[in-house]
Write a protein that holds these residues in place. Structure first.
Motif, PDB file in Angstrom:
ATOM      1  N   LYS A 123       0.838   4.131  -2.784  1.00  0.00           N
ATOM      2  CA  LYS A 123       0.516   5.497  -2.360  1.00  0.00           C
ATOM      3  C   LYS A 123       1.625   6.458  -2.797  1.00  0.00           C
ATOM      4  N   ARG A 124       2.852   5.998  -2.622  1.00  0.00           N
ATOM      5  CA  ARG A 124       3.992   6.829  -3.011  1.00  0.00           C
ATOM      6  C   ARG A 124       3.961   7.090  -4.533  1.00  0.00           C
ATOM      7  N   TYR A 163      -6.878   9.596  -0.826  1.00  0.00           N
ATOM      8  CA  TYR A 163      -5.568  10.256  -0.823  1.00  0.00           C
ATOM      9  C   TYR A 163      -5.395  11.113  -2.090  1.00  0.00           C
ATOM     10  N   ALA A 164      -5.813  10.569  -3.217  1.00  0.00           N
ATOM     11  CA  ALA A 164      -5.689  11.326  -4.473  1.00  0.00           C
ATOM     12  C   ALA A 164      -6.490  12.624  -4.379  1.00  0.00           C
ATOM     13  N   TYR A 198       0.842  -1.204   0.000  1.00  0.00           N
ATOM     14  CA  TYR A 198       0.000   0.000   0.000  1.00  0.00           C
ATOM     15  C   TYR A 198       0.881   1.259   0.000  1.00  0.00           C
ATOM     16  N   GLY A 199       1.912   1.233   0.846  1.00  0.00           N
ATOM     17  CA  GLY A 199       2.812   2.385   0.926  1.00  0.00           C
ATOM     18  C   GLY A 199       3.460   2.674  -0.421  1.00  0.00           C
ATOM     19  N   SER A 203      -8.919   3.919   0.021  1.00  0.00           N
ATOM     20  CA  SER A 203      -7.925   4.768   0.707  1.00  0.00           C
ATOM     21  C   SER A 203      -7.093   5.529  -0.325  1.00  0.00           C
ATOM     22  N   LEU A 204      -6.737   4.856  -1.402  1.00  0.00           N
ATOM     23  CA  LEU A 204      -5.972   5.546  -2.452  1.00  0.00           C
ATOM     24  C   LEU A 204      -6.795   6.677  -3.071  1.00  0.00           C
ATOM     25  N   SER A 205      -8.072   6.394  -3.284  1.00  0.00           N
ATOM     26  CA  SER A 205      -8.929   7.408  -3.898  1.00  0.00           C
ATOM     27  C   SER A 205      -9.029   8.640  -2.994  1.00  0.00           C
ATOM     28  N   ILE A 244      -6.551   5.020 -10.423  1.00  0.00           N
ATOM     29  CA  ILE A 244      -5.860   4.387  -9.297  1.00  0.00           C
ATOM     30  C   ILE A 244      -5.693   2.882  -9.464  1.00  0.00           C
ATOM     31  N   LEU A 279       1.371   7.074  -6.461  1.00  0.00           N
ATOM     32  CA  LEU A 279       0.250   7.982  -6.737  1.00  0.00           C
ATOM     33  C   LEU A 279       0.673   9.415  -6.422  1.00  0.00           C
ATOM     34  N   HIS A 280       1.312   9.570  -5.277  1.00  0.00           N
ATOM     35  CA  HIS A 280       1.785  10.899  -4.874  1.00  0.00           C
ATOM     36  C   HIS A 280       2.723  11.474  -5.938  1.00  0.00           C
TER      37      HIS A 280
END
Ligand code: GCB
Length: 600
Positions: free
Chosen positions: A395-396, A436-437, A391-392, A432-434, A416, A398-399
């Motif tokens: 997420k990274r 965060y985006a 996940y990390g 969670s990704l959504s 995503i 995506l960031h």
């Protein structure tokens, strides 16, 4: 003696600490830099012998030291970068060295360069992308490492450089891992190498780190945003200018080194028909950073997508970052121009860049050509939904995708994921990704390529829980190829029970360019042509259909595609062959889009 000890201790501690990976330099191509592209020496190291000793513990004298072989010395050195073969960088080793076609493992790269540091300047070593894991060393010392094959990263290497001759060594490892993003299973080539530009940027001690410039979200007639220095110094003066709009403002940083602005302006809006970009100039002390920025809004209401308040249909196509006319990873501006011109010629106003963030040239060229963009992270098929590290990593990525391209108005959708299996853990991961985006960027749309549930009585239904977390419902479907026949398209019905716009993010079928036959014969151009004709009629019956991105613009390499004489390790669903020859299906799409363009 005491002083010597302190110095030695200092030197020892220094050698232990790695340079910090620093926030990405926004707008790298607008900076002052030298390119480290070109010939790099390389050593193939399947056992990672240059990194681990025979007890499999990391070596102190690994290949990163770039030691020189001295015949007279008693010191045994069993590698030599200087006499090793060389490869053009950026590139992937699979297409550059025949013996590495299927190779997955470690390759060491070394490049010499000269530099003379200027007082008061910092030096940032920038990699557009390295697939998949990179360990970076400058002059024998570790600078840092990075995981993830499709996003940029950079290190402050000022203290590692010396005046005169320097060398950089990168240990690249493209082994696949179950916990990786992407994971071990995917339908594209796992090209290894330093696949994008390598640059050494020179910036002032305190420099403009990042900025965001866009139309104010809820207030028409304003441009807003911020500029951030790489410091927390307040009361720093920054000049912000858009000459063509006669906008010039002096901004002041707050205690986080950031200066925000909100300025009255009526820019001409960016559209695919007229992709207007404005020169923007940001000045801080002696640093001058220039960019070109476009302004537009992208929204949805009910089942429609609106660009600048006008309903649009996304006339798209999916594209892999695959080099046209040669094989391997695409990376240059010229590659981008070729690929995107083929899309334009087909009548596209939009491209889906699958299945990972493409190089920055693709985005910048798309913006200039008037192509809207869907940009995606490689959360593909079945990754480890419960694994926190996975996940990390996602997420990274995506960031970093959003960070790099947030000022590119052509990007309208962050995607995503692609074709992920329904389930609680996956829903938690993706929702969670959504979220965060959206935290990072609330000015664009979120989507992901979903799947429709198998048809019962010919009704194809979208039942994905993720419908709540996206702005656009997108799904891939392959009727006429993996499911049903081209004929069966006539009877298919669609049930999409949510009030959101729909994009069919993939459909298509394989054809070997130049193979002709009956339209019922698989792999012929005629079959693919018929598949497109029937699919388009079928998809037009979907309520709320707001866009298409057929799979795919150009044939691409994939180890999953083994049929001799037909596939030969190419996915043949391209509308164009890897040698740039258009198949019959291309012209079906071209006619369809011509007609669609007339309706909007
Ligand atoms: C898909 C995948 C894509 C594949 C394609 C195919 O659904 O999203 O990555 O390449 O199908 O050709 O099977």
């Amino acid at each position: 003696m005491k002083r010597v000890c302190i110095l030695l201790l200092g030197a020892f501690l220094f050698s232990l600490c790695e340079a910090k990976e620093i926030p990405l330099l926004s707008n790298i191509y607008g900076r002052s830099y030298i390119s480290l592209n070109g010939k790099w020496n390389y050593i193939v190291d399947p056992l990672e012998n240059g990194y681990y000793g025979y007890r499999l513990t990391p070596k102190k004298n690994g290949f990163f030291l770039n030691e020189k072989v001295k015949t007279s010395s008693s010191n045994l050195i069993e590698y030599n970068f200087d006499t090793a073969q060389s490869m053009d960088i950026p590139s992937d080793w699979n297409s550059k060295d025949e013996s590495l076609f299927f190779y997955e493992g470690t390759v060491w790269f070394k490049r010499d360069f000269d530099t003379r540091k200027k007082a008061g300047m910092k030096y940032v070593l920038y990699f557009g992308a390295v697939n998949y894991n990179a360990k970076v060393y400058v002059n024998g010392r570790k600078v840092g490492e990075h995981e993830g094959g499709y996003t940029p990263f950079n290190f402050d290497v000022t203290k590692y450089l010396i005046d005169g001759h320097n060398f950089v060594v990168v240990k690249v490892d493209n082994k696949r891992h179950p916990e990786g993003v992407p994971t071990v299973n995917m339908d594209w080539w796992n090209y290894g190498g330093i696949t994008r530009d390598v640059l050494l940027a020179e910036v002032p001690e305190i420099y403009i780190e990042d900025y965001q410039i866009h139309l104010a979200k809820d207030m028409s007639g304003y441009i807003s945003g911020w500029v951030k220095l790489d410091t927390t110094l307040s009361l720093q003066n920054i000049e912000f200018e858009i000459p063509e709009l006669q906008l010039k403002e002096f901004l002041r940083t707050d205690s986080s080194g950031k200066a925000t602005f909100h300025l009255q302006a009526q820019p001409e809006l960016w559209t695919p028909e007229k992709p207007k970009l404005y020169d923007v100039v940001i000045r801080y002390n002696k640093e001058v950073l220039k960019d070109e920025i476009g302004f537009r809004t992208i929204t949805t209401k009910g089942r429609k997508i609106y660009l600048n308040g006008n309903p649009i249909f996304l006339r798209g196509v999916s594209i892999h970052e695959e080099a046209p006319f040669r094989q391997g990873r695409a990376w240059s501006k010229e590659d981008a121009v070729t690929l995107l011109s083929w899309a334009k010629e087909m009548g596209c106003n939009y491209v889906r860049l699958a299945h990972y963030p493409h190089n920055e040239h693709m985005i910048r060229v798309a913006e200039k050509m008037g192509l809207m963009v869907w940009s995606e992270i490689p959360v593909y098929w079945t990754i480890q939904w419960k694994n926190k590290k996975t996940y990390g990593n996602a997420k990274r990525q995506l960031h970093d995708m959003i960070y790099r391209d947030k000022n590119r108005c052509c990007v309208i959708i962050w995607s995503i994921a692609n074709e992920t299996p329904h389930g609680k853990d996956r829903d938690y991961f993706l929702s969670s990704l959504s979220k965060y985006a959206r935290e990072l960027d609330n000015s664009r749309l979120i989507s992901m390529a979903m799947e429709v549930t198998k048809a019962v009585d010919n009704v194809n239904e979208l039942k994905d829980n993720m419908h709540k977390y996206v702005d656009i419902l997108s799904f891939n479907q392959y009727i006429g190829w993996y499911r049903g026949t081209n004929e069966s398209c006539r009877d298919m019905k669609w049930k999409i029970p949510f009030e959101k716009p729909v994009i069919v993010s993939e459909f298509g079928g394989g054809a070997l360019q130049g193979k002709y036959g009956d339209k019922t014969e698989r792999w012929t151009e005629d079959y693919q042509e018929e598949l497109y004709i029937q699919n388009l009629k079928m998809l037009d019956r979907i309520e709320g259909l707001s866009g298409l991105s057929p799979w795919i613009l150009v044939d691409f390499r994939s180890p999953r595609r083994q049929l001799p004489g037909i596939q030969d390790f190419f996915n043949r669903k391209g509308l164009i062959s890897s040698w740039g020859i258009k198949k019959k299906g291309y012209f079906v799409m071209q006619r369809y889009y011509k007609n669609k363009a007339g309706l909007y």
